[in-house]
Design an enzyme around this catalytic site. Structure first.
Site, PDB file in Angstrom:
ATOM      1  N   CYS A   6       0.806  -1.216   0.000  1.00 46.61           N
ATOM      2  CA  CYS A   6       0.000   0.000   0.000  1.00 46.61           C
ATOM      3  C   CYS A   6       0.843   1.271   0.000  1.00 46.61           C
ATOM      4  CB  CYS A   6      -0.951  -0.015   1.190  1.00 46.61           C
ATOM      5  SG  CYS A   6      -2.040  -1.459   1.149  1.00 46.61           S
ATOM      6  N   HIS A  11      -1.784   8.086   6.025  1.00 44.47           N
ATOM      7  CA  HIS A  11      -2.101   6.786   5.439  1.00 44.47           C
ATOM      8  C   HIS A  11      -3.276   6.133   6.167  1.00 44.47           C
ATOM      9  CE1 HIS A  11      -1.507   2.879   3.543  1.00 44.47           C
ATOM     10  NE2 HIS A  11      -1.496   2.322   4.753  1.00 44.47           N
ATOM     11  N   HIS A  54      -9.860   2.182   1.337  1.00 42.41           N
ATOM     12  CA  HIS A  54      -8.434   1.925   1.096  1.00 42.41           C
ATOM     13  C   HIS A  54      -8.252   1.375  -0.316  1.00 42.41           C
ATOM     14  CE1 HIS A  54      -4.333   1.177   1.465  1.00 42.41           C
ATOM     15  NE2 HIS A  54      -4.281   0.444   2.568  1.00 42.41           N
TER      16      HIS A  54
END
Length: 412
Positions: free
Chosen positions: A162, A300, A337
Site C-alpha cells: 500500500c 495513510h 483503502h
C-alpha cells in the site's frame, strides 16, 4: 548534489467518488463518500469502494474482455493524464516514454474468477482461458497501457503493497533524473474489491470494516473505527523534467521536492511508528526542508484500531516542536483503502490546495479517539489556511514498507 527538477504536468484518475480531479476534489470538499455495499462471493454483503468510469472511452470491447480490470483502470487514467497535460505521444519518441505503475497485488481477481468458472465444469482444463497468463503477470497493468498507447519504452509495475502509489512517482522521478526516459506516466492502481480473497484475509485478521451505513464504514481516528474498507481506483500522473515542461509551455501542478522509502523489518502486518517517523524525517532531509515547511500532511491511516494510533504517534513525534501544527487530513474516510492506488489518489485530492488554500477534512469522526488526538487534525469540515506551499504524503504497507513523498508549490 544538485538534482534535476521534476514536475507534475497532468493528472488522470478514477476513484469511488469521482472520475476526474475536479469531481474528486469537489466531493472531498463537500463530504461525499464513494463507499457502497457490494456482494462479495462466498461472503455476502460488505462495504467497498467501486469506480464508475467508462472503460470503453479508450478501449475496444475486445481489449476489455481479454484484459484486466486493473489494466482498464490504468489505460483510463493514463489517457486522462495525457489529455490533461496536453501531450500527444504521436509527436514524441515513444521509446523514451516510461510507464511506472504502483500495485499492491495483481492477478488474484482473474485467477479467482477462472478457478470458479472451471469448477462449474469439474475442473476440465479445456474450459481454462488462454488469456490467463498475460492477465496475471505482475507487469500487466503497465503492459496494457503500453499496448493501448503504443509506448515502446520501459513499462512495468512497482510492487510495494500500500506504499505503491507513492512509489510509482518516486521511481519515475529517479528514472527521469538518470536520463533513462524523457517523459513518464506514473502512479498507482488497484482492482482489489473484485477478489473475495482480500476480503477474507482482512476479515480473518479482524480488520474488515463493518457499519450499518456503508458511507460511514471508513472512519480513521474515530473511536468506533473497526477496520478497512476495500476499494479500487487509480491515479496516474504525467511527470517531466522542468526544462522539458517549460519548453512546451505546460501547466505545472507541483514539483517533486523529496521522498524516502524504508522498511520496518519488524512484522508482517503491524506497523512500526519509529520507522514511519524515520521515513518522514529522511524525506524532509532529501527535500532540504524542515518540519516548518510542511503545510498539509495526508495520513495513510486505514481505519484500523492499532494502525491509526501508531501513525499518529509517528506524526506527533516528527512535528512535536512546531509552534503551529500542519493541517493533517485523511482521504480514505471518503473512498476507503484503494491499496496500490491509495497514495497516488490521496496526493491528487490535496494538490488543488496549492490554488484554493482549502484543506479537505477527514470525515466520519463522530468521537475522536484520544490516542489519535494530535494537533492539526482537520475533521468533518474543510479548513481554509493561510499557506499551502508543501504537501507531505504518507503511504505505508504490509511487510513494513513505508513511503513518504513531498510535493511543493512550483516557483520558477
Amino acid at each position: 548534489m544538485k538534482q534535476t527538477r521534476i514536475v507534475i504536468t497532468g493528472i488522470g484518475l478514477t476513484a469511488p467518488n469521482g472520475n476526474t480531479l475536479a469531481e474528486f476534489r469537489r466531493n472531498l470538499l463537500h463530504g461525499v463518500s464513494g463507499i457502497k455495499t457490494v456482494e462479495v462471493r462466498y461472503m455476502g454483503q460488505w462495504p467497498a469502494g467501486m469506480c464508475s468510469f467508462d472503460p470503453l472511452k479508450y478501449q475496444k470491447k475486445k481489449d476489455v474482455r481479454i484484459g484486466t480490470r486493473a489494466g482498464s483502470i490504468s489505460v483510463y487514467c493514463a489517457r486522462e493524464a495525457l489529455a490533461d497535460a496536453g501531450v500527444n505521444l504521436d509527436t514524441r519518441d515513444k521509446s523514451r516514454v516510461g510507464i511506472y505503475v504502483g500495485i499492491t497485488e495483481h492477478g488474484n481477481v482473474e485467477t479467482e474468477n477462472e478457478v470458479f468458472n472451471i469448477s462449474q465444469f469439474k475442473y476440465d482444463t479445456k474450459f481454462w482461458t488462454h488469456h490467463h497468463n498475460p492477465r496475471t503477470v505482475a507487469n500487466n497493468p503497465a503492459g496494457e497501457v503500453s499496448l493501448n498507447l503504443g509506448i515502446t519504452g520501459p513499462a512495468y509495475t512497482i510492487g510495494a503493497a500500500c506504499a505503491a502509489g507513492n512509489m510509482g512517482l518516486i521511481h519515475a522521478a529517479q528514472m527521469l533524473r538518470l536520463g533513462e526516459v524523457d517523459f513518464a506516466i506514473a502512479g498507482g492502481v488497484s482492482e482489489s474489491p473484485q477478489t473475495f480473497g482480500i476480503f477474507a484475509g482482512f476479515k480473518s485478521q479482524n480488520a474488515l470494516a463493518t457499519h450499518a451505513d456503508p458511507t460511514k464504514a471508513s472512519r480513521p481516528f474515530d473511536k468506533a473505527r473497526n477496520g478497512i474498507v476495500i476499494s479500487e481506483g487509480g491515479c496516474l500522473y504525467t511527470i517531466e523534467r522542468l526544462e522539458d515542461a517549460q519548453a512546451r509551455g505546460a501547466k505545472i501542478y507541483g514539483e517533486i521536492a523529496g521522498y524516502c522509502v524504508n522498511s520496518d523489518a519488524t512484522d508482517y502486518v503491524l506497523p512500526n511508528p519509529e520507522r514511519q517517523a524515520e521515513c518522514v524525517r529522511k524525506a524532509l532531509a532529501n527535500a532540504g526542508m524542515t518540519v516548518d515547511d510542511i503545510d498539509i500532511v495526508n495520513t495513510h491511516a486505514t481505519s484500523t484500531p492499532q494502525g491509526d494510533i501508531q501513525e499518529c504517534q509517528a506524526i506527533a513525534a516528527v512535528f512535536k516542536d512546531r509552534k503551529e501544527p500542519p493541517a493533517i487530513n485523511n482521504t480514505k474516510s471518503f473512498i476507503g483503502h484503494a491499496m496500490g492506488a491509495a497514495g497516488a489518489l490521496e496526493l491528487a485530492g490535496n494538490i488543488p490546495s496549492f490554488d484554493d488554500l482549502v484543506v479537505h477534512p477527514t470525515i466520519n469522526v463522530d468521537e475522536l479517539d484520544p490516542q489519535c488526538d494530535i494537533p492539526g487534525l482537520v475533521l468533518n469540515q474543510p479548513r481554509t489556511v493561510k499557506r499551502v506551499d508543501a504537501i507531505l504524503n504518507n503511504s505505508f504497507g504490509m511487510l513494513g514498507i513505508n513511503s513518504t513523498l513531498i510535493i511543493k508549490r512550483f516557483t520558477a
